[in-house]
Each structure stands twice: as C-alpha cells, then as structure tokens.
Design a protein around this motif. Structure first.
Motif, short mmCIF file in Angstrom:
data_model
loop_
_atom_site.label_atom_id
_atom_site.label_comp_id
_atom_site.label_asym_id
_atom_site.label_seq_id
_atom_site.Cartn_x
_atom_site.Cartn_y
_atom_site.Cartn_z
N LYS A 13 10.72 -10.69 11.27
CA LYS A 13 12.07 -10.75 11.82
C LYS A 13 13.06 -10.97 10.70
CE LYS A 13 10.94 -12.42 16.41
NZ LYS A 13 10.44 -13.64 17.00
N ASP A 14 14.31 -10.57 10.96
CA ASP A 14 15.35 -10.82 9.96
C ASP A 14 15.63 -12.31 9.87
OD1 ASP A 14 15.95 -8.24 9.06
OD2 ASP A 14 16.96 -7.81 10.97
N GLU A 27 14.84 -23.59 4.05
CA GLU A 27 14.11 -23.44 5.31
C GLU A 27 14.23 -22.00 5.77
OE1 GLU A 27 12.91 -25.69 7.86
OE2 GLU A 27 12.93 -27.49 6.60
N ASN A 28 13.17 -21.26 5.71
CA ASN A 28 13.19 -19.90 6.24
C ASN A 28 11.75 -19.41 6.40
OD1 ASN A 28 12.31 -18.93 3.68
ND2 ASN A 28 14.43 -19.02 2.96
N ASN A 29 11.63 -18.18 6.83
CA ASN A 29 10.34 -17.64 7.20
C ASN A 29 9.78 -16.66 6.16
OD1 ASN A 29 8.60 -18.07 9.19
ND2 ASN A 29 9.78 -17.01 10.79
N ARG A 79 14.11 -8.77 -2.84
CA ARG A 79 13.36 -8.16 -1.74
C ARG A 79 12.39 -9.18 -1.19
NH1 ARG A 79 14.37 -2.75 -2.39
NH2 ARG A 79 14.97 -2.14 -4.50
N PHE A 80 12.27 -9.24 0.11
CA PHE A 80 11.36 -10.22 0.68
C PHE A 80 10.76 -9.72 1.98
CE2 PHE A 80 14.00 -11.73 4.21
CZ PHE A 80 15.26 -11.26 3.83
N THR A 81 9.64 -10.31 2.35
CA THR A 81 9.09 -10.05 3.69
C THR A 81 9.13 -11.38 4.44
OG1 THR A 81 6.83 -10.62 3.01
CG2 THR A 81 7.47 -8.31 2.82
N GLU A 137 12.03 -6.37 3.49
CA GLU A 137 11.13 -5.22 3.47
C GLU A 137 10.04 -5.42 4.53
OE1 GLU A 137 11.59 -2.71 1.43
OE2 GLU A 137 12.78 -3.50 -0.25
N GLU A 138 9.48 -4.32 5.01
CA GLU A 138 8.33 -4.42 5.91
C GLU A 138 7.12 -4.96 5.15
OE1 GLU A 138 8.20 -3.88 9.27
OE2 GLU A 138 10.39 -3.83 8.99
#
Ligand SMILES: [Zn+2]
Length: 409
Positions: free
Chosen positions: A361-362, A335-337, A354-356, A390-391
C-alpha cells in the motif's frame, strides 16, 4: 607469533612488501605493512598466490575455486582447499552454541539466501529437497529473485521447514522479509515449527527488515558478519554488539577521513592456507566506540555497528561523509511500512528514493514527508528528493540488494 612463515613464498606479498618481507615478521609488524586490496588479490590470479604448497595441492586436485559475491566490478576468484567452507561452518557453530544453548546440532540448519550462489553450491535448475541438503544443511531457495516467489514456492519452503525442523535458521534479512511479506499476501500459514535461533548474514541488515522479521518469529536473532574470502569474523551478542571471533584472524582499522569512529575493516587471516590474507581491506565500514563496554560475558573486542561499504559513501552539501548505516539509522526512526529501499543517485541534483511497502500500500502523505525531511536533513538539501513506491526492488545480479545506486557516476 612469526607470520612470515605463512607468506614468505607468496608472490603477491613478495611484490607488495619488497624489503619489508623479512623472516621475523610478527603480528606487531602488521601496522607498518601496506594493505592488501581486492586488486592485489585478483591481479594475475592464481599465479600471484602460487607457492610450492599450492602447486602440490593443484597437482593432487585438493582445491576448489570460488567467486565472491560482490558486484561484477569487484568480484574476485578465490582458491581454497576442498570443503574449506565446512570448516568455516564448524567454527561458527562452536561460537554459536556458547550463546545459544538450544543449538546442539551443527547440521540442523536451514539457509535462505540468494540462489545464485550460497557459498557451496549454485542452482541452475530445480533440485528436489534431498539434493538441496549439503553437508547436512538445507538450502531453501531456488529462485533468483525472491520477489518472484509464487504461493507454491512459499508453501514449499514452509513445508520443508516443518519437515527438516532446523534448530538454526540462517537468512539474508531482505530475503526473509520478502518471504514473510509473500506468506502474508498469499495467506500461507507460518511453519508450525519454530527454529531455536535465527542468524542474519550475507548483506547489510536494514532495521526495517529486522522489525518485520521480529514480528513473525520471536526467537533469538543474531547477526553474523563474514566474507567469502575469510569466513565469519563477528557475531552479535545479546546486547547487540558485534564481537570478534578471534581464532586465526587479526584486525586492523583504517580511519575514514572526516568521519570519527568509522573505519574500514582490514582482516588478517591464515584460515585458507592457499590464500593467507594479510591486512586485507574488506572495504566494509564499521563503527567503533572506544569508550563503551559491552555488558555481556564476552570480553573480546567488539564493534557497535556495520555501516555498509566504502563504495556506498555519499556526501552532503557541506561534504559530510554519509554511510549507508547513517541513512538506515535515520530512516529506521520513522513509523511506516517500508520493507526494502534504494537510493538512486543516477540523476543530476536529484535523488530518487525507491521503496517497497510490506503490504503493497502507499504510505500516508505525512509519512512520505517525514522521509523527505529526513533525507533533506542528511544531505543538507543538496538534492531534489523524489519518492517512488515500487512493486518490487530487484536484487543485483549477485543476488544481493544494492541500496545505493549510482551507475553513471
Ligand atoms: Zn557483548
């Protein structure tokens, strides 16, 4: 069916098959024939495909060149009859209308994918709306990197969807996820119009992207698998399985060593008369479950899941084969964004994840720990894992998102 008719004069097969190329070859003989690799396709192109038929087509200028959208290493040139892709679209439509009754007009379709090349055209400058309707199909994107879409770009695409009202919306899953992310970020309203169906294709579909897309559009979603070389081959039914669209294609499955039920997909297709593909190794991995049956009405052969490309296979500490599909299956349980992600293997004994995130948000620390644990379990603690939000994650020059990165290896 005698298949030697299609290939007997083609130099690439004369060289590859030698004495196996007898005039009575049938589809049953495919098993004993060697596979066609991307190298074979490209070596001495187009002379390796030159037959009297193709020569005539070249003289009469009934041909077009096309480049596949792989990475620079495995990009291939193709030659095919003019407007060949339109036939591919027609074939796809004849399948889709069976499963999506609301899709009644093939040309009522909008496409959101890489602007580098969307199979039939490339954009170098910004063409107006009308110029982007090709064979009746609207191409929405004109930007190389979807991360760079401005509020104006998003608003323009929303307006164009409302104006064009496509019954069918066909998209690259990552591009469409970024579209929804930026729509939210810039506070742009969703289009008033909702397409009747959504087709996801062009590249591997991460399950997190599917989740994001579903939260914006509650319409029937079907993934479609195809390649620039042979057109569309599988569509996803309402039960989530991928059924073979069998017209003029035939399949072989090449086992992956030490990886039960996972195969490289080999395709035979006579759809392009200038380049008949015989046991062509797509280097795409599929998961087959011989014991399962699909409960939908289509009795055709099906595969359970696409597992990424064979070039993206990695190994755990005990040398277990890990496909992109394996990684995505595990990560999607958390479960995450997360929106997009990339596994960067360019460091010695270190794996950078690496992910966005969808809201920029973190992630919470327990969510980060879950990702670490998941990757450690998969790779059996082979790597020191570092997580970096990452952005943005940039697409490869092909416009697609390479999830496994390992340039130096
Ligand atoms: Zn089915």
């Amino acid at each position: 069916m005698n298949i030697s008719e299609f290939i007997k004069d083609v130099p690439v097969y004369q060289e590859l098959y030698g004495s196996l190329l007898d005039p009575n070859l049938t589809l049953n003989d495919l098993k004993k024939l060697p596979e066609l690799s991307k190298k074979h396709v490209s070596k001495n192109f187009p002379n390796n495909w030159m037959t009297t038929g193709l020569k005539k087509a070249v003289d009469e200028e009934d041909y077009e060149f096309m480049t596949t959208s792989g990475t620079t290493d495995d990009r291939m040139m193709l030659i095919r009859p003019k407007n060949w892709w339109f036939e591919v679209e027609k074939r796809l439509y004849s399948y889709l209308k069976k499963i999506i009754p609301e899709y009644t007009d093939m040309q009522s379709k909008a496409i959101l994918t890489t602007a580098v090349c969307s199979n039939t055209l490339c954009y170098k400058e910004v063409p107006p709306f009308e110029k982007r309707i090709v064979n009746g199909i609207l191409h929405l994107n004109i930007t190389q990197d979807p991360n760079k879409w401005t509020k104006e770009d998003i608003q323009r695409m929303v307006d164009e969807i409302d104006e064009f009202k496509p019954q069918c919306f066909q998209a690259d899953p990552v591009y469409l996820s970024v579209f929804f992310k930026l729509l939210k970020k810039y506070n742009v309203k969703l289009p008033d119009y909702k397409p009747k169906c959504l087709i996801l294709t062009y590249e591997f579909c991460p399950k997190k992207c599917l989740e994001i897309i579903r939260s914006f559009w509650d319409i029937p979603i079907h993934s479609i698998y195809g390649t620039t070389e042979v057109g569309f081959i599988f569509y996803q039914c309402s039960k989530g399985n991928f059924h073979w669209m069998d017209d003029e294609t035939y399949l072989n499955f090449k086992p992956i060593e030490n990886k039960p039920n996972v195969f490289e997909l080999l395709v035979t297709s006579f759809r392009n008369p200038y380049m008949p593909f015989m046991k062509y190794n797509t280097r795409d991995l599929v998961y087959l479950d011989p014991d399962s049956k699909c409960s939908c009405s289509d009795s055709n052969l099906f595969i359970k899941q696409f597992m990424g490309r064979s070039k993206d296979i990695t190994y755990s500490a005990s040398n277990k084969v890990i496909t992109l599909g394996d990684i995505d299956n595990q990560l999607s349980k958390l479960e995450n964004n997360i929106l997009a992600y990339k596994l960067d293997f360019n460091y010695d004994k270190k794996l950078i994840f690496r992910f966005t995130s969808f809201d920029d948000k973190d992630l919470k620390s327990d969510q980060l720990n879950e990702i670490k644990t998941t990757l450690n379990d998969l790779y059996e603690n082979l790597y020191e894992i570092e997580l970096i939000r990452e952005e943005e994650i940039l697409p490869a020059p092909s416009g697609k998102f390479d999830i496994i990165e390992r340039k130096s290896l």
